[in-house]
Motif scaffolding. Sequence first.
Motif, PDB file in Angstrom:
ATOM      1  N   ILE A 142       0.863  -1.184   0.000  1.00 36.09           N
ATOM      2  CA  ILE A 142       0.000   0.000   0.000  1.00 36.09           C
ATOM      3  C   ILE A 142       0.894   1.227   0.000  1.00 36.09           C
ATOM      4  N   ASN A 143       0.641   2.133  -0.914  1.00 37.22           N
ATOM      5  CA  ASN A 143       1.311   3.433  -0.901  1.00 37.22           C
ATOM      6  C   ASN A 143       0.241   4.459  -0.557  1.00 37.22           C
ATOM      7  N   ASN A 144       0.461   5.180   0.524  1.00 40.40           N
ATOM      8  CA  ASN A 144      -0.548   6.107   1.023  1.00 40.40           C
ATOM      9  C   ASN A 144       0.128   7.381   1.502  1.00 40.40           C
ATOM     10  N   ASN A 145      -0.439   8.496   1.148  1.00 39.79           N
ATOM     11  CA  ASN A 145       0.100   9.774   1.594  1.00 39.79           C
ATOM     12  C   ASN A 145      -0.827  10.345   2.660  1.00 39.79           C
ATOM     13  N   MET A 146      -0.340  10.413   3.896  1.00 38.13           N
ATOM     14  CA  MET A 146      -1.131  10.960   4.995  1.00 38.13           C
ATOM     15  C   MET A 146      -1.055  12.484   4.906  1.00 38.13           C
ATOM     16  N   THR A 147      -2.179  13.110   4.573  1.00 38.89           N
ATOM     17  CA  THR A 147      -2.245  14.562   4.413  1.00 38.89           C
ATOM     18  C   THR A 147      -3.489  15.101   5.114  1.00 38.89           C
ATOM     19  N   ILE A 148      -3.629  16.394   5.086  1.00 39.01           N
ATOM     20  CA  ILE A 148      -4.740  17.048   5.781  1.00 39.01           C
ATOM     21  C   ILE A 148      -6.088  16.798   5.095  1.00 39.01           C
ATOM     22  N   SER A 149      -6.136  16.837   3.763  1.00 43.29           N
ATOM     23  CA  SER A 149      -7.433  16.809   3.077  1.00 43.29           C
ATOM     24  C   SER A 149      -8.292  15.591   3.393  1.00 43.29           C
ATOM     25  N   PRO A 150      -7.740  14.363   3.511  1.00 45.40           N
ATOM     26  CA  PRO A 150      -8.639  13.255   3.850  1.00 45.40           C
ATOM     27  C   PRO A 150      -9.322  13.430   5.203  1.00 45.40           C
ATOM     28  N   PHE A 151      -8.616  14.031   6.152  1.00 48.83           N
ATOM     29  CA  PHE A 151      -9.207  14.239   7.472  1.00 48.83           C
ATOM     30  C   PHE A 151     -10.229  15.373   7.457  1.00 48.83           C
ATOM     31  N   ALA A 152     -10.155  16.210   6.430  1.00 51.23           N
ATOM     32  CA  ALA A 152     -11.084  17.336   6.326  1.00 51.23           C
ATOM     33  C   ALA A 152     -12.321  17.003   5.490  1.00 51.23           C
ATOM     34  N   HIS A 153     -12.344  15.818   4.877  1.00 54.35           N
ATOM     35  CA  HIS A 153     -13.432  15.487   3.947  1.00 54.35           C
ATOM     36  C   HIS A 153     -14.822  15.543   4.572  1.00 54.35           C
ATOM     37  N   ILE A 154     -14.934  15.269   5.831  1.00 53.29           N
ATOM     38  CA  ILE A 154     -16.254  15.325   6.458  1.00 53.29           C
ATOM     39  C   ILE A 154     -16.810  16.754   6.409  1.00 53.29           C
ATOM     40  N   ALA A 155     -15.892  17.739   6.423  1.00 53.40           N
ATOM     41  CA  ALA A 155     -16.313  19.146   6.339  1.00 53.40           C
ATOM     42  C   ALA A 155     -16.316  19.670   4.912  1.00 53.40           C
ATOM     43  N   THR A 156     -15.311  19.261   4.108  1.00 53.33           N
ATOM     44  CA  THR A 156     -15.167  19.824   2.761  1.00 53.33           C
ATOM     45  C   THR A 156     -15.914  19.052   1.694  1.00 53.33           C
ATOM     46  N   GLY A 157     -16.195  17.779   1.960  1.00 46.50           N
ATOM     47  CA  GLY A 157     -16.747  16.918   0.916  1.00 46.50           C
ATOM     48  C   GLY A 157     -15.616  16.414   0.029  1.00 46.50           C
ATOM     49  N   TYR A 158     -15.961  15.677  -1.029  1.00 47.05           N
ATOM     50  CA  TYR A 158     -14.989  15.096  -1.945  1.00 47.05           C
ATOM     51  C   TYR A 158     -15.073  15.800  -3.297  1.00 47.05           C
ATOM     52  N   ARG A 168      -4.429  22.198  -1.894  1.00 48.04           N
ATOM     53  CA  ARG A 168      -3.324  23.071  -2.310  1.00 48.04           C
ATOM     54  C   ARG A 168      -2.269  23.232  -1.227  1.00 48.04           C
ATOM     55  N   TYR A 169      -2.672  23.060   0.025  1.00 45.81           N
ATOM     56  CA  TYR A 169      -1.749  23.263   1.140  1.00 45.81           C
ATOM     57  C   TYR A 169      -1.405  21.959   1.860  1.00 45.81           C
ATOM     58  N   ASP A 170      -1.783  20.846   1.256  1.00 48.28           N
ATOM     59  CA  ASP A 170      -1.602  19.549   1.902  1.00 48.28           C
ATOM     60  C   ASP A 170      -0.168  19.217   2.286  1.00 48.28           C
ATOM     61  N   ASN A 171       0.776  19.404   1.413  1.00 49.96           N
ATOM     62  CA  ASN A 171       2.141  18.924   1.649  1.00 49.96           C
ATOM     63  C   ASN A 171       2.860  19.635   2.779  1.00 49.96           C
ATOM     64  N   ASP A 172       2.573  20.899   2.995  1.00 47.15           N
ATOM     65  CA  ASP A 172       3.310  21.684   3.986  1.00 47.15           C
ATOM     66  C   ASP A 172       2.703  21.655   5.374  1.00 47.15           C
ATOM     67  N   GLY A 181       0.690  18.122  10.601  1.00 49.64           N
ATOM     68  CA  GLY A 181      -0.037  17.587   9.455  1.00 49.64           C
ATOM     69  C   GLY A 181       0.751  17.627   8.161  1.00 49.64           C
ATOM     70  N   THR A 182       2.076  17.810   8.240  1.00 52.40           N
ATOM     71  CA  THR A 182       2.906  17.779   7.040  1.00 52.40           C
ATOM     72  C   THR A 182       2.783  16.411   6.385  1.00 52.40           C
ATOM     73  N   SER A 183       2.771  16.393   5.069  1.00 50.55           N
ATOM     74  CA  SER A 183       2.602  15.163   4.310  1.00 50.55           C
ATOM     75  C   SER A 183       3.567  14.067   4.776  1.00 50.55           C
ATOM     76  N   HIS A 184       3.018  12.866   5.011  1.00 48.43           N
ATOM     77  CA  HIS A 184       3.809  11.700   5.427  1.00 48.43           C
ATOM     78  C   HIS A 184       3.509  10.572   4.455  1.00 48.43           C
ATOM     79  N   TYR A 185       4.494  10.240   3.611  1.00 50.51           N
ATOM     80  CA  TYR A 185       4.308   9.198   2.598  1.00 50.51           C
ATOM     81  C   TYR A 185       4.622   7.844   3.212  1.00 50.51           C
ATOM     82  N   MET A 186       3.651   6.945   3.160  1.00 47.17           N
ATOM     83  CA  MET A 186       3.772   5.631   3.784  1.00 47.17           C
ATOM     84  C   MET A 186       3.795   4.537   2.722  1.00 47.17           C
TER      85      MET A 186
END
Length: 196
Positions: A142-158, A168-172, A181-186
């Motif tokens: 599994i290659n997964n990038n832990m970023t802010i947007s997936p955790f925000a989806h309940i508020a932002t939608g998809y 746009r600000y996920d990586n930093d 919440g800096t991007s963590h590639y797993m």
Amino acid sequence: MEKRTCAAVQILVSCNPQDAVLGGGNADLRKIGFLWATGDLDGATTYGEDSEVAKQVMGSDVTAAQRKEIMRRWSKGQTEGTLEPYSIGSKSARGKAKQFLSDQWSILTGDTNASTAVLGSYTAKYKILRANSYGVQARITINNNMTISPFAHIATGYGTAADHAVQRYDNDGIVTLGHAGTSHYMTITFRTVIVN
């Protein structure tokens, strides 16, 4: 006894230690999520089959379904490929809300699906390493990038404008909070034995 067992059942993981990908430590995904949220993780980590992260993923309902999918594909002669993605975004609005609540419960209790809750949507690849009349030994990655947007989806939608703005600000991460919440590639990789 081990030599005799391995001669008969070569698909056992213990019979092929040279194929193991190891590393990633003893922190479970709940702790990884906390460290990510506080900005205390490296940019990328490989979580091998001896890591707590891989062990959690191995025990999830999603991995159980993937094992069945691998066997269906093997019966058709397919020895590697991309598995059906686990995606919360494809669910109905009610399904997303239900999944969100279920995920929060899994994170809180640390149940068998805590890994799915922390990782969110992801795609896994598989490769069959060995096969015999007993079944197969496959590597799942599994290659997964832990970023802010997936955790925000309940508020932002998809796929919404709000979702794109967060992406746009996920990586930093959150600069004002020490890059929390800096991007963590797993990369999560493990071998699994699936019997006929």
